[in-house]
Design a protein around this motif. Structure first.
Motif, PDB file in Angstrom:
ATOM      1  N   ALA A   1      11.748 -23.531 -10.784  1.00 13.04           N
ATOM      2  CA  ALA A   1      10.531 -22.736 -11.001  1.00 13.04           C
ATOM      3  C   ALA A   1       9.320 -23.634 -10.775  1.00 13.04           C
ATOM      4  N   MET A   2       8.250 -23.042 -10.288  1.00 18.23           N
ATOM      5  CA  MET A   2       7.095 -23.862  -9.903  1.00 18.23           C
ATOM      6  C   MET A   2       6.167 -24.179 -11.073  1.00 18.23           C
ATOM      7  N   THR A   3       6.093 -25.472 -11.407  1.00 16.35           N
ATOM      8  CA  THR A   3       5.041 -25.946 -12.312  1.00 16.35           C
ATOM      9  C   THR A   3       4.215 -27.023 -11.591  1.00 16.35           C
TER      10      THR A   3
ATOM     11  N   LEU B   1      10.510 -17.640  -3.645  1.00 14.43           N
ATOM     12  CA  LEU B   1      10.441 -16.307  -4.252  1.00 14.43           C
ATOM     13  C   LEU B   1       9.055 -16.121  -4.863  1.00 14.43           C
ATOM     14  N   VAL B   2       8.178 -15.581  -4.055  1.00 13.32           N
ATOM     15  CA  VAL B   2       6.763 -15.451  -4.450  1.00 13.32           C
ATOM     16  C   VAL B   2       6.472 -14.040  -4.961  1.00 13.32           C
ATOM     17  N   GLY B   3       7.055 -13.047  -4.334  1.00 11.92           N
ATOM     18  CA  GLY B   3       6.770 -11.652  -4.705  1.00 11.92           C
ATOM     19  C   GLY B   3       7.304 -11.347  -6.091  1.00 11.92           C
ATOM     20  N   ALA B   4       6.469 -10.770  -6.928  1.00 12.69           N
ATOM     21  CA  ALA B   4       6.880 -10.423  -8.284  1.00 12.69           C
ATOM     22  C   ALA B   4       6.059  -9.223  -8.724  1.00 12.69           C
ATOM     23  N   ARG B   5       6.443  -8.687  -9.862  1.00 14.63           N
ATOM     24  CA  ARG B   5       5.733  -7.528 -10.391  1.00 14.63           C
ATOM     25  C   ARG B   5       4.654  -8.024 -11.351  1.00 14.63           C
TER      26      ARG B   5
ATOM     27  N   THR C   1       9.443 -14.442   0.021  1.00 12.65           N
ATOM     28  CA  THR C   1       9.279 -13.075  -0.480  1.00 12.65           C
ATOM     29  C   THR C   1       7.810 -12.875  -0.870  1.00 12.65           C
ATOM     30  N   GLY C   2       7.382 -11.633  -0.866  1.00 13.36           N
ATOM     31  CA  GLY C   2       5.957 -11.385  -1.132  1.00 13.36           C
ATOM     32  C   GLY C   2       5.098 -11.930  -0.006  1.00 13.36           C
ATOM     33  N   ALA C   3       5.670 -11.900   1.200  1.00 14.86           N
ATOM     34  CA  ALA C   3       5.035 -12.559   2.356  1.00 14.86           C
ATOM     35  C   ALA C   3       3.683 -11.959   2.704  1.00 14.86           C
ATOM     36  N   ALA C   4       3.470 -10.684   2.345  1.00 17.32           N
ATOM     37  CA  ALA C   4       2.200 -10.045   2.688  1.00 17.32           C
ATOM     38  C   ALA C   4       1.153 -10.221   1.590  1.00 17.32           C
ATOM     39  N   GLY C   5       1.491 -10.910   0.531  1.00 16.18           N
ATOM     40  CA  GLY C   5       0.547 -11.116  -0.574  1.00 16.18           C
ATOM     41  C   GLY C   5      -0.386 -12.275  -0.298  1.00 16.18           C
ATOM     42  N   GLN C   6      -1.241 -12.560  -1.271  1.00 20.50           N
ATOM     43  CA  GLN C   6      -2.261 -13.589  -1.000  1.00 20.50           C
ATOM     44  C   GLN C   6      -1.674 -15.010  -0.973  1.00 20.50           C
ATOM     45  N   ILE C   7      -0.699 -15.306  -1.802  1.00 18.70           N
ATOM     46  CA  ILE C   7      -0.073 -16.639  -1.699  1.00 18.70           C
ATOM     47  C   ILE C   7       0.706 -16.737  -0.382  1.00 18.70           C
ATOM     48  N   GLY C   8       1.408 -15.667  -0.049  1.00 19.99           N
ATOM     49  CA  GLY C   8       2.145 -15.648   1.218  1.00 19.99           C
ATOM     50  C   GLY C   8       1.237 -15.970   2.394  1.00 19.99           C
TER      51      GLY C   8
ATOM     52  N   LEU D   1      10.298 -11.434   3.489  1.00 19.26           N
ATOM     53  CA  LEU D   1      10.875 -10.317   2.733  1.00 19.26           C
ATOM     54  C   LEU D   1       9.767  -9.630   1.951  1.00 19.26           C
ATOM     55  N   GLU D   2       9.654  -8.338   2.164  1.00 17.74           N
ATOM     56  CA  GLU D   2       8.607  -7.551   1.485  1.00 17.74           C
ATOM     57  C   GLU D   2       9.194  -6.226   1.009  1.00 17.74           C
ATOM     58  N   ILE D   3       8.406  -5.503   0.252  1.00 17.20           N
ATOM     59  CA  ILE D   3       8.799  -4.142  -0.086  1.00 17.20           C
ATOM     60  C   ILE D   3       8.382  -3.253   1.101  1.00 17.20           C
ATOM     61  N   PRO D   4       9.024  -2.080   1.246  1.00 15.01           N
ATOM     62  CA  PRO D   4       8.764  -1.274   2.446  1.00 15.01           C
ATOM     63  C   PRO D   4       7.276  -0.991   2.680  1.00 15.01           C
TER      64      PRO D   4
ATOM     65  N   VAL E   1      11.099 -20.551  -7.361  1.00 13.03           N
ATOM     66  CA  VAL E   1      10.507 -19.306  -7.860  1.00 13.03           C
ATOM     67  C   VAL E   1       9.045 -19.558  -8.220  1.00 13.03           C
ATOM     68  N   VAL E   2       8.174 -18.799  -7.588  1.00 11.82           N
ATOM     69  CA  VAL E   2       6.728 -18.890  -7.832  1.00 11.82           C
ATOM     70  C   VAL E   2       6.267 -17.680  -8.642  1.00 11.82           C
ATOM     71  N   GLY E   3       6.839 -16.513  -8.342  1.00  5.76           N
ATOM     72  CA  GLY E   3       6.409 -15.264  -8.984  1.00  5.76           C
ATOM     73  C   GLY E   3       6.606 -15.309 -10.484  1.00  5.76           C
ATOM     74  N   ASN E   4       5.626 -14.852 -11.211  1.00  2.00           N
ATOM     75  CA  ASN E   4       5.638 -14.933 -12.676  1.00  2.00           C
ATOM     76  C   ASN E   4       6.364 -13.772 -13.345  1.00  2.00           C
ATOM     77  N   PRO E   5       6.893 -14.003 -14.542  1.00  2.00           N
ATOM     78  CA  PRO E   5       7.015 -15.281 -15.262  1.00  2.00           C
ATOM     79  C   PRO E   5       8.044 -16.197 -14.588  1.00  2.00           C
TER      80      PRO E   5
ATOM     81  N   ASN F   1       7.023 -24.219 -20.249  1.00  4.91           N
ATOM     82  CA  ASN F   1       6.881 -22.961 -19.517  1.00  4.91           C
ATOM     83  C   ASN F   1       5.641 -22.987 -18.644  1.00  4.91           C
ATOM     84  N   HIS F   2       5.680 -22.344 -17.496  1.00 10.01           N
ATOM     85  CA  HIS F   2       4.454 -22.132 -16.708  1.00 10.01           C
ATOM     86  C   HIS F   2       3.688 -20.982 -17.356  1.00 10.01           C
ATOM     87  N   SER F   3       3.005 -21.318 -18.443  1.00 11.67           N
ATOM     88  CA  SER F   3       2.243 -20.320 -19.195  1.00 11.67           C
ATOM     89  C   SER F   3       1.223 -21.123 -19.992  1.00 11.67           C
TER      90      SER F   3
HETATM   91  P1  NAX Z   1       0.041 -10.539  -4.510  1.00 13.12           P
HETATM   92  O1  NAX Z   1       0.027  -9.331  -5.387  1.00 13.12           O
HETATM   93  O2  NAX Z   1      -1.106 -10.823  -3.604  1.00 13.12           O
HETATM   94  O3  NAX Z   1       1.350 -10.496  -3.600  1.00 13.12           O
HETATM   95  C1  NAX Z   1       2.608 -10.216  -4.104  1.00 13.12           C
HETATM   96  C2  NAX Z   1       3.428  -9.643  -2.951  1.00 13.12           C
HETATM   97  O4  NAX Z   1       4.766  -9.514  -3.402  1.00 13.12           O
HETATM   98  C3  NAX Z   1       2.961  -8.265  -2.488  1.00 13.12           C
HETATM   99  O5  NAX Z   1       2.748  -8.287  -1.093  1.00 13.12           O
HETATM  100  C4  NAX Z   1       4.131  -7.351  -2.882  1.00 13.12           C
HETATM  101  O6  NAX Z   1       4.317  -6.286  -1.942  1.00 13.12           O
HETATM  102  C5  NAX Z   1       5.288  -8.345  -2.831  1.00 13.12           C
HETATM  103  N1  NAX Z   1       6.473  -7.922  -3.569  1.00 13.12           N
HETATM  104  C6  NAX Z   1       6.535  -7.237  -4.753  1.00 13.12           C
HETATM  105  N2  NAX Z   1       7.816  -6.984  -5.060  1.00 13.12           N
HETATM  106  C7  NAX Z   1       8.578  -7.535  -4.092  1.00 13.12           C
HETATM  107  C8  NAX Z   1       9.972  -7.584  -3.849  1.00 13.12           C
HETATM  108  N3  NAX Z   1      10.841  -6.991  -4.680  1.00 13.12           N
HETATM  109  N4  NAX Z   1      10.420  -8.220  -2.730  1.00 13.12           N
HETATM  110  C9  NAX Z   1       9.551  -8.784  -1.883  1.00 13.12           C
HETATM  111  N5  NAX Z   1       8.209  -8.749  -2.040  1.00 13.12           N
HETATM  112  C10 NAX Z   1       7.737  -8.132  -3.133  1.00 13.12           C
HETATM  113  O7  NAX Z   1       0.333 -11.768  -5.479  1.00 13.12           O
HETATM  114  P2  NAX Z   1       0.075 -13.317  -5.240  1.00 13.12           P
HETATM  115  O8  NAX Z   1      -1.298 -13.661  -5.623  1.00 13.12           O
HETATM  116  O9  NAX Z   1       0.558 -13.682  -3.883  1.00 13.12           O
HETATM  117  O10 NAX Z   1       1.018 -13.957  -6.378  1.00 13.12           O
HETATM  118  C11 NAX Z   1       2.415 -13.864  -6.305  1.00 13.12           C
HETATM  119  C12 NAX Z   1       3.047 -14.302  -7.595  1.00 13.12           C
HETATM  120  O11 NAX Z   1       2.773 -15.674  -7.847  1.00 13.12           O
HETATM  121  C13 NAX Z   1       2.544 -13.562  -8.844  1.00 13.12           C
HETATM  122  O12 NAX Z   1       3.657 -13.236  -9.648  1.00 13.12           O
HETATM  123  C14 NAX Z   1       1.690 -14.592  -9.532  1.00 13.12           C
HETATM  124  O13 NAX Z   1       1.601 -14.356 -10.911  1.00 13.12           O
HETATM  125  C15 NAX Z   1       2.446 -15.849  -9.224  1.00 13.12           C
HETATM  126  N6  NAX Z   1       1.753 -17.124  -9.392  1.00 13.12           N
HETATM  127  C16 NAX Z   1       2.480 -18.180  -9.827  1.00 13.12           C
HETATM  128  C17 NAX Z   1       1.929 -19.428  -9.959  1.00 13.12           C
HETATM  129  C18 NAX Z   1       2.738 -20.586 -10.440  1.00 13.12           C
HETATM  130  O14 NAX Z   1       2.156 -21.665 -10.617  1.00 13.12           O
HETATM  131  N7  NAX Z   1       4.041 -20.487 -10.673  1.00 13.12           N
HETATM  132  C19 NAX Z   1       0.483 -19.678  -9.694  1.00 13.12           C
HETATM  133  C20 NAX Z   1      -0.128 -18.629  -8.840  1.00 13.12           C
HETATM  134  C21 NAX Z   1       0.335 -17.220  -9.101  1.00 13.12           C
HETATM  135  O15 NAX Z   1      -0.354 -16.729 -10.212  1.00 13.12           O
END
Ligand code: NAX
Length: 328
Positions: free
Chosen positions: A154-156, A86-90, A10-17, A41-44, A128-132, A186-188
């Motif tokens: 969850a990723m630590t 699960l990378v995509g988060a708010r 998820t969040g495949a188009a983001g920078q981690i993706g 999986l991405e948002i539209p 789960v990578v997306g924070n928190p 916690n990853h914080s």
């Molecule tokens: P980006 O903002 O570059 O990408 C996030 C992507 O997620 C966007 O393309 C967005 O469209 C998508 N997205 C949002 N809601 C979605 C949904 N409901 N379904 C599918 N996709 C969705 O963020 P990026 O730098 O890639 O970071 C992703 C997440 O990783 C953030 O929450 C960030 O805080 C978290 N991290 C976690 C880390 C950890 O160690 N656990 C370290 C790195 C990173 O900070």
């Protein structure tokens, strides 16, 4: 040919993706003999960008890549999936309170948990990578009652890898000579990187930790605040190192940890080390046979106890907040 493993990102188009997908497709995550089918999986609004990434994946002609599909619907995105990242988060927006952040992420991770529950493969493993990250994993797991809780993590690992690197530098040894470091909690910024059971260049990590000025003034804050330091330097948050940590986490989970070492992962607590049951907290873990095993019986001194307790208290507060929002 072996049946491909379905991997949802998820969040495949983001920078981690962007840093993650090519390495998965190359075989770095599941090994050189395992073909993968990627489900993005991405948002539209970001589907078009994901299509661009999929075009580049095609252009790599990876022999192990059996296909790429793009979705904006979690039900389809998780159908039949074996590994879900699960990378995509708010992200936290300006003026957003923590409760707002947890609520916004609940709106993502609760439906994703349900979709995993209803449609993923029986052997699904979730990172789960997306924070928190810890609390998002808690939300997803709580919304997937038919999936064993130990399959949600969850990723630590990025914190763990950061700790290895800092210790190696301090001791003047290669990273490969640093073992059995632990990230607790916690990853914080409250996380506790623990050296007391580590081995560094053949010597006890406790020898290094005896330098308390370095331990509390440098090591712990450097690891805990590394994410902020990367943002400050790079103008963007950690991406390649986060993707690398996700690869490490899943690879070790599926293929096993090396003999004589352990790693760190956020797992559903069963009450070990005084961490209340049902919090997703980071622990020392090994893996074999495709399952994580908690490293048991470590002696925790008062210094470590206080720090673990502080981070776990933060996790408990986050759980209370998402409980009161009806998300778990
Ligand atoms: P980006 O903002 O570059 O990408 C996030 C992507 O997620 C966007 O393309 C967005 O469209 C998508 N997205 C949002 N809601 C979605 C949904 N409901 N379904 C599918 N996709 C969705 O963020 P990026 O730098 O890639 O970071 C992703 C997440 O990783 C953030 O929450 C960030 O805080 C978290 N991290 C976690 C880390 C950890 O160690 N656990 C370290 C790195 C990173 O900070």
């Amino acid at each position: 040919m072996t049946t491909p493993v379905n991997v949802t990102v998820t969040g495949a188009a983001g920078q981690i993706g962007y840093a993650l997908l090519f390495r998965i497709a190359s075989g770095a995550m599941l090994g050189p003999d395992t073909p993968v089918r990627l489900k993005l999986l991405e948002i539209p609004q970001a589907v078009k960008a994901a299509e661009g990434t999929a075009m580049e994946l095609d252009d790599c002609a990876f022999p192990l890549l059996a296909g790429v599909d793009i979705y904006d619907d979690p039900t389809q995105g998780f159908a039949g999936t074996n590994v879900a990242l699960l990378v995509g988060a708010r992200p936290r927006g300006a003026g957003m309170e923590r409760a707002d952040l947890l609520e916004a992420n609940g709106g993502i991770f609760a439906p994703q948990g349900k979709a995993i529950n209803d449609g993923a493969a029986d052997d699904v493993r979730v990172l789960v990578v997306g924070n928190p990250a810890n609390t998002n994993a808690l939300i997803a797991a709580s919304n997937a009652p038919d999936v064993p809780k130990e399959r949600f993590t969850a990723m630590t690992r990025l914190d763990h890898n950061r700790a290895l690197s800092q210790v190696a530098k301090k001791a003047g040894v290669p990273v490969s000579e640093v073992r059995r470091v632990t990230i607790w909690g916690n990853h914080s910024a409250s996380q506790y990187p623990d050296l007391f059971h580590a081995e560094v260049g053949g010597r006890p990590g406790a020898d290094l930790a005896a330098d308390t000025a370095w331990l509390t003034g440098e090591f712990i804050p450097t690891v805990a605040k590394r994410g902020a330091a990367i943002i400050e330097a790079r103008g963007a948050s950690s991406a390649a190192s986060a993707a690398n940590a996700a690869i490490d986490h899943v690879r070790d989970w599926v293929l096993g940890t090396p003999e004589g070492d352990w790693t760190s992962a956020g797992l559903w607590s069963t009450g070990a080390y005084g961490v209340p049951e049902g919090l997703v907290s980071s622990f020392p873990v090994t893996s074999s046979g495709g399952d994580w095993q908690l490293v048991e019986g470590l002696e925790i001194d008062d210094f470590s106890r206080a720090r673990i307790d502080a981070s776990v208290a933060e996790l408990a507060e986050e759980r209370e907040a998402v409980r009161s929002l009806g998300l778990v």
